[in-house]
Enzyme design. Structure first.
Site, PDB file in Angstrom:
ATOM      1  N   ASP A   1      91.594   5.382  78.505  1.00  0.00           N
ATOM      2  CA  ASP A   1      92.543   6.194  77.757  1.00  0.00           C
ATOM      3  C   ASP A   1      92.703   5.635  76.336  1.00  0.00           C
ATOM      4  O   ASP A   1      93.144   4.491  76.169  1.00  0.00           O
ATOM      5  CB  ASP A   1      93.895   6.206  78.484  1.00  0.00           C
ATOM      6  CG  ASP A   1      94.772   7.351  78.026  1.00  0.00           C
ATOM      7  OD1 ASP A   1      94.355   8.095  77.118  1.00  0.00           O
ATOM      8  OD2 ASP A   1      95.868   7.519  78.587  1.00  0.00           O
ATOM      9  N   ASP A   2      92.310   6.422  75.361  1.00  0.00           N
ATOM     10  CA  ASP A   2      92.472   6.066  73.936  1.00  0.00           C
ATOM     11  C   ASP A   2      91.664   4.841  73.511  1.00  0.00           C
ATOM     12  O   ASP A   2      92.011   4.182  72.523  1.00  0.00           O
ATOM     13  CB  ASP A   2      93.955   5.828  73.578  1.00  0.00           C
ATOM     14  CG  ASP A   2      94.795   7.099  73.604  1.00  0.00           C
ATOM     15  OD1 ASP A   2      94.281   8.142  74.037  1.00  0.00           O
ATOM     16  OD2 ASP A   2      95.960   7.038  73.195  1.00  0.00           O
TER      17      ASP A   2
ATOM     18  N   CYS B   1      94.228  13.898  75.409  1.00  0.00           N
ATOM     19  CA  CYS B   1      94.053  13.661  76.852  1.00  0.00           C
ATOM     20  C   CYS B   1      93.754  14.862  77.755  1.00  0.00           C
ATOM     21  O   CYS B   1      92.678  14.942  78.332  1.00  0.00           O
ATOM     22  CB  CYS B   1      95.283  12.967  77.400  1.00  0.00           C
ATOM     23  SG  CYS B   1      95.535  11.339  76.693  1.00  0.00           S
TER      24      CYS B   1
ATOM     25  N   ARG C   1      90.168  15.604  79.772  1.00  0.00           N
ATOM     26  CA  ARG C   1      90.018  15.327  81.211  1.00  0.00           C
ATOM     27  C   ARG C   1      89.558  16.561  81.980  1.00  0.00           C
ATOM     28  O   ARG C   1      88.716  16.486  82.873  1.00  0.00           O
ATOM     29  CB  ARG C   1      91.340  14.794  81.769  1.00  0.00           C
ATOM     30  CG  ARG C   1      91.587  13.380  81.302  1.00  0.00           C
ATOM     31  CD  ARG C   1      93.035  12.981  81.194  1.00  0.00           C
ATOM     32  NE  ARG C   1      93.091  11.816  80.309  1.00  0.00           N
ATOM     33  CZ  ARG C   1      92.931  10.552  80.722  1.00  0.00           C
ATOM     34  NH1 ARG C   1      92.782  10.286  81.995  1.00  0.00           N
ATOM     35  NH2 ARG C   1      92.944   9.565  79.852  1.00  0.00           N
TER      36      ARG C   1
ATOM     37  N   LYS D   1      95.111   7.928  85.909  1.00  0.00           N
ATOM     38  CA  LYS D   1      95.838   8.961  85.148  1.00  0.00           C
ATOM     39  C   LYS D   1      95.204  10.338  85.345  1.00  0.00           C
ATOM     40  O   LYS D   1      94.024  10.525  85.061  1.00  0.00           O
ATOM     41  CB  LYS D   1      95.813   8.595  83.661  1.00  0.00           C
ATOM     42  CG  LYS D   1      96.397   9.659  82.750  1.00  0.00           C
ATOM     43  CD  LYS D   1      96.339   9.212  81.308  1.00  0.00           C
ATOM     44  CE  LYS D   1      96.782  10.330  80.371  1.00  0.00           C
ATOM     45  NZ  LYS D   1      96.791   9.905  78.961  1.00  0.00           N
TER      46      LYS D   1
ATOM     47  N   HIS E   1      96.865  13.846  84.469  1.00  0.00           N
ATOM     48  CA  HIS E   1      97.194  14.598  83.253  1.00  0.00           C
ATOM     49  C   HIS E   1      96.605  16.007  83.210  1.00  0.00           C
ATOM     50  O   HIS E   1      96.263  16.530  82.144  1.00  0.00           O
ATOM     51  CB  HIS E   1      96.801  13.819  81.980  1.00  0.00           C
ATOM     52  CG  HIS E   1      97.790  14.049  80.868  1.00  0.00           C
ATOM     53  ND1 HIS E   1      97.681  13.478  79.626  1.00  0.00           N
ATOM     54  CD2 HIS E   1      98.918  14.816  80.836  1.00  0.00           C
ATOM     55  CE1 HIS E   1      98.693  13.868  78.879  1.00  0.00           C
ATOM     56  NE2 HIS E   1      99.464  14.680  79.595  1.00  0.00           N
TER      57      HIS E   1
ATOM     58  N   SER F   1     100.545  10.684  80.827  1.00  0.00           N
ATOM     59  CA  SER F   1     100.417   9.517  79.945  1.00  0.00           C
ATOM     60  C   SER F   1     101.521   8.504  80.215  1.00  0.00           C
ATOM     61  O   SER F   1     102.651   8.871  80.545  1.00  0.00           O
ATOM     62  CB  SER F   1     100.477   9.951  78.476  1.00  0.00           C
ATOM     63  OG  SER F   1      99.369  10.754  78.188  1.00  0.00           O
TER      64      SER F   1
ATOM     65  N   HIS G   1      96.046   3.124  76.518  1.00  0.00           N
ATOM     66  CA  HIS G   1      97.035   3.974  75.841  1.00  0.00           C
ATOM     67  C   HIS G   1      98.295   3.134  75.642  1.00  0.00           C
ATOM     68  O   HIS G   1      98.686   2.399  76.536  1.00  0.00           O
ATOM     69  CB  HIS G   1      97.322   5.183  76.749  1.00  0.00           C
ATOM     70  CG  HIS G   1      98.054   6.309  76.101  1.00  0.00           C
ATOM     71  ND1 HIS G   1      99.357   6.199  75.693  1.00  0.00           N
ATOM     72  CD2 HIS G   1      97.662   7.583  75.813  1.00  0.00           C
ATOM     73  CE1 HIS G   1      99.740   7.362  75.177  1.00  0.00           C
ATOM     74  NE2 HIS G   1      98.729   8.217  75.232  1.00  0.00           N
TER      75      HIS G   1
ATOM     76  N   ASP H   1      88.477   8.887  76.957  1.00  0.00           N
ATOM     77  CA  ASP H   1      88.933  10.287  76.838  1.00  0.00           C
ATOM     78  C   ASP H   1      89.038  10.776  75.398  1.00  0.00           C
ATOM     79  O   ASP H   1      88.985  11.962  75.135  1.00  0.00           O
ATOM     80  CB  ASP H   1      90.267  10.499  77.570  1.00  0.00           C
ATOM     81  CG  ASP H   1      91.450   9.846  76.865  1.00  0.00           C
ATOM     82  OD1 ASP H   1      91.253   8.828  76.167  1.00  0.00           O
ATOM     83  OD2 ASP H   1      92.581  10.346  77.017  1.00  0.00           O
ATOM     84  N   ASN H   2      89.217   9.829  74.464  1.00  0.00           N
ATOM     85  CA  ASN H   2      89.276  10.181  73.035  1.00  0.00           C
ATOM     86  C   ASN H   2      89.288   8.882  72.237  1.00  0.00           C
ATOM     87  O   ASN H   2      89.352   7.790  72.806  1.00  0.00           O
ATOM     88  CB  ASN H   2      90.500  11.056  72.698  1.00  0.00           C
ATOM     89  CG  ASN H   2      91.820  10.544  73.250  1.00  0.00           C
ATOM     90  OD1 ASN H   2      92.399  11.127  74.164  1.00  0.00           O
ATOM     91  ND2 ASN H   2      92.301   9.438  72.714  1.00  0.00           N
TER      92      ASN H   2
ATOM     93  N   LYS I   1      91.900   9.312  67.244  1.00  0.00           N
ATOM     94  CA  LYS I   1      92.484  10.280  68.187  1.00  0.00           C
ATOM     95  C   LYS I   1      93.159  11.446  67.469  1.00  0.00           C
ATOM     96  O   LYS I   1      93.819  11.248  66.457  1.00  0.00           O
ATOM     97  CB  LYS I   1      93.519   9.540  69.037  1.00  0.00           C
ATOM     98  CG  LYS I   1      94.329  10.418  69.975  1.00  0.00           C
ATOM     99  CD  LYS I   1      95.289   9.584  70.791  1.00  0.00           C
ATOM    100  CE  LYS I   1      96.112  10.465  71.717  1.00  0.00           C
ATOM    101  NZ  LYS I   1      96.916   9.686  72.669  1.00  0.00           N
TER     102      LYS I   1
HETATM  103 MG    MG Z   1      93.969   9.643  75.623  1.00  0.00          MG
END
Ligand code: MG
Length: 472
Positions: free
Chosen positions: A45-46, A85, A89, A144, A146, A169, A241, A293-294, A314
């Site tokens: 995540d991130d 996010c 996903r 996660k 989401h 998140s 994240h 994811d980003n 992001k």
């Molecule tokens: Mg993310």
């Protein structure tokens, strides 16, 4: 000699019997060969393009991931399908651009699902888990989600046998959302996020200090429980994240500071998954995919990651927002090397279908390509272009070496600056990955081709009803 003949005859018969009665190695190999391969998808995540030591970070230590990148394939032109996010996903799990699956937002404030959202990934979408269930796979998810936290949207409604994790998140349900809270000493009480097992909330607020450790224990337990049958494990971490959290053991261990400590724990986690596969003799029969994811959340300053030499992060359609590390690992199947051809998280569903013999849905448009020929033979990638959507708009497109921007946006501040360009920007992102030198005037034919590609998508892709607006 003559008197030895009966003895030789007896010995020959004995040897023949011995050979006939001993199980041959080819018999046992045939059993292993017949078992469809397992799949583990680890999703960060991130985490930015520049956050692994194997992708150039000077002070973050990721020895386990570096080993997978070295012994497997390291993809350096690999894209996530959205710079935030929820849409990212949904696209990974379905092989379809977010706009097609109800995750193309109509308003900037609804770019992801929130605790007061009432939508999610529509039931009619077919996930990798549902595709593999058709082939008799055990399917587990840890981490996660989401993609909708209401009962009708949880992972167990989208093909997963089991779920353990924070459903959105880790900075949501904030007691008070402020940059100060992110940068202060980590306090789990600032973020009242639930921890769920299947459909039940089992802890609130989640003790995030141990979340990476507990996710890892759950992932290992799932692999051990399913060692006798083919399995799919989807393992999206809640880290890195913000707010950042790490177990005691990893605190103050990295020269990169707190973010580096958290990365070290995630890297440890991946090492534990690989060690488990090796101990169970499943490593050669399991495809492990690692990506993010980003790009990094630059607003979080030192608490956010790094896109390395890529521009922005992001929330944007600059390379730093959507190009992420991609690693594929499966000893003896994935040919080691660095791949500079294009790939995307959109390609995971068809690639996993190619590996397992599962059936790609043929009743709807798909946006992914089967990357198996690249993984197994280093053949050229079937993907030659990529579309950068933000909201329901095409902000940029890439084909081959070149990328054209039609709309740009920055994310260093809370109020993003959207600019609709009168003349598109054009970059050769292989020569100029930092997107500094505009080639629009020098390469009019290339620009024309990219404008046509954007128009083709704009005119043919049908936006599904937006799930992100529901309840907000
Ligand atoms: Mg993310």
């Amino acid at each position: 000699m003559k008197h030895l003949l009966p003895l030789i005859a007896c010995l020959s018969i004995y040897l023949l019997l011995l050979i006939a009665c001993t199980p041959t190695s080819s018999t046992s190999e045939a059993t292993a060969d017949n078992r469809p391969p397992n799949v583990v998808v680890i999703f960060m995540d991130d985490m930015g393009f520049g956050d692994l030591s194997s992708f150039g970070h000077p002070t973050i230590e990721t020895p386990n991931l570096d080993r997978l990148a070295r012994e497997g394939q390291k993809w350096t032109n690999f894209y996530t399908a959205c710079s935030v996010c929820s849409p990212s996903r949904g696209a990974l799990l379905t092989g379809r651009y977010p706009i097609r699956i109800g995750l193309g937002p109509t308003q900037p404030r609804n770019r992801v699902l929130f605790p007061d959202s009432e939508g999610g990934l529509p039931a009619k979408e077919i996930t990798i888990a549902e595709m593999l269930k058709e082939k008799g796979y055990a399917t587990g998810m840890v981490g996660k989600w989401h993609l909708g936290h209401l009962p009708q949207y949880l992972p167990t409604t989208q093909g997963f046998d089991s779920y353990y994790g924070i459903p959105y998140s880790n900075d949501m349900d904030a007691v008070e959302w402020s940059l100060k809270a992110f940068f202060a000493e980590p306090n789990i009480n600032n973020w009242n996020v639930p921890l769920m097992r299947n459909e039940e909330i089992i802890e609130r607020p989640t003790n995030q200090h141990t979340i990476t450790k507990r996710y890892t224990e759950e992932a290992i337990s799932f692999i051990q429980q399913n060692k006798e049958n083919p399995f799919f494990l989807y393992f999206p971490h809640s880290m890195v994240h913000t707010p950042l959290f790490a177990s005691e053991k990893f605190l103050n261990t990295s020269p990169r500071g707190f973010y580096g400590d958290v990365m070290r724990e995630v890297d440890w986690s991946i090492g534990q998954v690989i060690k488990t596969l090796e101990e169970l003799n499943l490593d050669k029969n399991t495809l492990v995919v690692f990506t993010s994811d980003n790009g990094p959340w630059l607003l979080m300053q030192e608490h956010g990651g790094s896109a390395g030499l890529l521009r922005e992060g992001k929330g944007t359609t600059w390379e730093g927002g959507m190009r992420v590390p991609g690693i594929f690992y499966m000893p003896e199947t994935v040919q080691p090397g660095t791949i500079t051809d294009l790939g995307s998280t959109l390609d995971l569903l068809p690639t996993i279908a190619g590996l397992t013999g599962a059936k790609v849905p043929d009743d709807r448009p798909m946006d992914g390509f089967d990357l198996m020929p690249v993984l197994t033979k280093k053949a050229p990638s079937a993907r030659d272009h990529f579309i950068y959507y933000r909201l329901q708009d095409i902000y940029a497109v890439r084909k081959g070496d070149y990328k054209a921007h039609f709309i740009t946006e920055t994310c260093y501040t809370l109020d993003n600056q959207r600019t609709e360009l009168e003349t598109p920007l054009l970059y050769n992102v292989n020569h100029d990955p930092s997107e500094k030198y505009d080639k629009a005037t020098a390469e009019p034919e290339v620009l024309k081709e990219l404008v046509e590609l954007a128009a083709k998508y704009k005119n043919s892709v049908v936006a599904a009803e937006c799930e992100l607006d529901k309840g907000r």
